[in-house]
Scaffold this motif. Structure first.
Motif, mmCIF file in Angstrom:
data_model
loop_
_atom_site.group_PDB
_atom_site.id
_atom_site.type_symbol
_atom_site.label_atom_id
_atom_site.label_comp_id
_atom_site.label_asym_id
_atom_site.label_seq_id
_atom_site.Cartn_x
_atom_site.Cartn_y
_atom_site.Cartn_z
ATOM 1 N N LEU A 50 0.849 -1.185 0.000
ATOM 2 C CA LEU A 50 0.000 0.000 0.000
ATOM 3 C C LEU A 50 0.883 1.233 0.000
ATOM 4 N N GLU A 51 0.271 2.358 -0.379
ATOM 5 C CA GLU A 51 1.025 3.609 -0.349
ATOM 6 C C GLU A 51 0.074 4.780 -0.199
ATOM 7 N N HIS A 52 0.382 5.607 0.789
ATOM 8 C CA HIS A 52 -0.346 6.858 0.982
ATOM 9 C C HIS A 52 0.322 7.958 0.156
ATOM 10 N N THR A 53 -0.468 8.885 -0.310
ATOM 11 C CA THR A 53 0.022 10.156 -0.841
ATOM 12 C C THR A 53 -0.608 11.218 0.051
ATOM 13 N N TRP A 70 -3.492 3.747 -2.095
ATOM 14 C CA TRP A 70 -3.862 2.548 -2.826
ATOM 15 C C TRP A 70 -3.413 1.336 -2.021
ATOM 16 N N TYR A 71 -4.214 0.271 -2.170
ATOM 17 C CA TYR A 71 -3.933 -1.017 -1.550
ATOM 18 C C TYR A 71 -3.725 -2.033 -2.672
ATOM 19 N N LYS A 72 -2.742 -2.891 -2.544
ATOM 20 C CA LYS A 72 -2.568 -4.011 -3.464
ATOM 21 C C LYS A 72 -2.882 -5.280 -2.678
ATOM 22 N N LEU A 73 -3.845 -6.046 -3.179
ATOM 23 C CA LEU A 73 -4.252 -7.269 -2.501
ATOM 24 C C LEU A 73 -3.370 -8.444 -2.926
ATOM 25 N N ARG A 74 -3.465 -9.511 -2.181
ATOM 26 C CA ARG A 74 -2.688 -10.722 -2.421
ATOM 27 C C ARG A 74 -2.905 -11.255 -3.839
ATOM 28 N N ARG A 83 -5.005 -7.396 -7.203
ATOM 29 C CA ARG A 83 -5.969 -6.320 -7.432
ATOM 30 C C ARG A 83 -5.547 -5.067 -6.657
ATOM 31 N N ARG A 84 -5.740 -3.919 -7.292
ATOM 32 C CA ARG A 84 -5.405 -2.635 -6.663
ATOM 33 C C ARG A 84 -6.696 -1.859 -6.398
ATOM 34 N N ILE A 85 -6.782 -1.305 -5.196
ATOM 35 C CA ILE A 85 -7.929 -0.498 -4.779
ATOM 36 C C ILE A 85 -7.396 0.887 -4.439
ATOM 37 N N ASP A 86 -7.985 1.915 -5.036
ATOM 38 C CA ASP A 86 -7.609 3.302 -4.767
ATOM 39 C C ASP A 86 -8.716 3.991 -3.991
ATOM 40 N N CYS A 87 -8.359 4.851 -3.055
ATOM 41 C CA CYS A 87 -9.371 5.613 -2.314
ATOM 42 C C CYS A 87 -8.744 6.862 -1.694
ATOM 43 N N ASP A 88 -9.607 7.751 -1.254
ATOM 44 C CA ASP A 88 -9.192 8.938 -0.511
ATOM 45 C C ASP A 88 -9.388 8.670 0.969
ATOM 46 N N PHE A 89 -8.668 9.392 1.810
ATOM 47 C CA PHE A 89 -8.809 9.219 3.253
ATOM 48 C C PHE A 89 -8.701 10.560 3.956
ATOM 49 N N ALA A 90 -9.177 10.590 5.159
ATOM 50 C CA ALA A 90 -8.936 11.678 6.102
ATOM 51 C C ALA A 90 -8.751 11.022 7.462
ATOM 52 N N SER A 91 -7.957 11.624 8.300
ATOM 53 C CA SER A 91 -7.747 11.102 9.653
ATOM 54 C C SER A 91 -7.756 12.256 10.639
ATOM 55 N N LEU A 138 -12.729 -1.950 -0.856
ATOM 56 C CA LEU A 138 -11.633 -2.739 -0.283
ATOM 57 C C LEU A 138 -12.159 -3.987 0.405
ATOM 58 N N MET A 139 -13.131 -3.838 1.284
ATOM 59 C CA MET A 139 -13.650 -4.993 2.025
ATOM 60 C C MET A 139 -14.347 -5.982 1.085
ATOM 61 N N GLY A 140 -15.044 -5.461 0.090
ATOM 62 C CA GLY A 140 -15.681 -6.343 -0.893
ATOM 63 C C GLY A 140 -14.659 -7.140 -1.681
ATOM 64 N N ALA A 141 -13.574 -6.483 -2.087
ATOM 65 C CA ALA A 141 -12.522 -7.155 -2.841
ATOM 66 C C ALA A 141 -11.812 -8.204 -1.994
ATOM 67 N N ILE A 142 -11.600 -7.920 -0.713
ATOM 68 C CA ILE A 142 -10.982 -8.909 0.185
ATOM 69 C C ILE A 142 -11.905 -10.103 0.349
ATOM 70 N N LYS A 143 -13.186 -9.846 0.522
ATOM 71 C CA LYS A 143 -14.161 -10.940 0.655
ATOM 72 C C LYS A 143 -14.177 -11.806 -0.601
ATOM 73 N N GLU A 144 -14.225 -11.190 -1.781
ATOM 74 C CA GLU A 144 -14.214 -11.931 -3.053
ATOM 75 C C GLU A 144 -12.939 -12.774 -3.160
ATOM 76 N N MET A 145 -11.789 -12.185 -2.830
ATOM 77 C CA MET A 145 -10.518 -12.881 -2.908
ATOM 78 C C MET A 145 -10.511 -14.095 -1.987
ATOM 79 N N ASN A 146 -10.976 -13.915 -0.746
ATOM 80 C CA ASN A 146 -10.999 -15.017 0.213
ATOM 81 C C ASN A 146 -11.946 -16.130 -0.231
ATOM 82 N N GLU A 147 -13.106 -15.755 -0.773
ATOM 83 C CA GLU A 147 -14.068 -16.761 -1.241
ATOM 84 C C GLU A 147 -13.520 -17.528 -2.441
#
Length: 162
Positions: free
Chosen positions: A80-83, A108-112, A115-123, A150-159
């Protein structure tokens, strides 16, 4: 127009010390799949809370949470990598050894499975000082992002691996 390092805020020069160094170092360490857990230095050892969906309290629990999510082989997230966008320092509090900031950016997150998932964040992060000249420690760190994809993609990958 020059480019900047992903781990430098667009308004880096306006961030007070020691947060100007602590925050970029935190994100860089968090994103490193082979991290030596330096990111934990941002949190209060026993009272620091990370809120990402649920609440995790204390450095050991935060490390366990991250290790279960981010691992170069066992992941679900293998990279993963934050900008970093901007860091907004909230008014008040610094006189009492406290400081609150809001940071934003993208990641962005790279799954096992590749697959790459991009998103915006605030903290939102609340810090407290622990002695003259020492770094501020996060007591409460809350992440805001839409994790639906992200959670949907992880669920699909695990299934798919069953």
């Amino acid at each position: 127009m020059g480019s900047r390092d992903n781990y430098t805020f667009a308004n880096q020069s306006s961030i007070p010390s020691p947060l100007d160094k602590q925050l970029p170092a935190f994100f860089k360490s968090w994103d490193d799949p082979h991290s030596k857990n330096d990111y934990l230095n941002l949190f209060h050892p026993t009272e620091g809370q990370l809120v990402f969906g649920g609440t995790t309290t204390g450095r050991d629990a935060i490390r366990n949470f991250r290790d279960a999510m981010i691992h170069p082989e066992n992941g679900p997230v293998v990279d993963l990598e934050h900008t970093l966008g901007k860091c907004f320092v909230l008014a008040g509090g610094s006189e009492e050894g406290k400081q609150e900031v809001i940071v934003n950016g993208s990641l962005w997150y790279k799954l096992r499975n590749g697959r790459r998932i991009d998103c915006d964040f605030a903290s939102s992060i609340s810090f407290e000082g622990h002695g003259e000249g020492e770094d501020l420690l996060a007591k409460h760190y809350e992440v805001y992002l839409d994790a639906t994809e992200l959670m949907g993609a992880i669920k699909e990958m695990n299934e798919a691996q069953k």
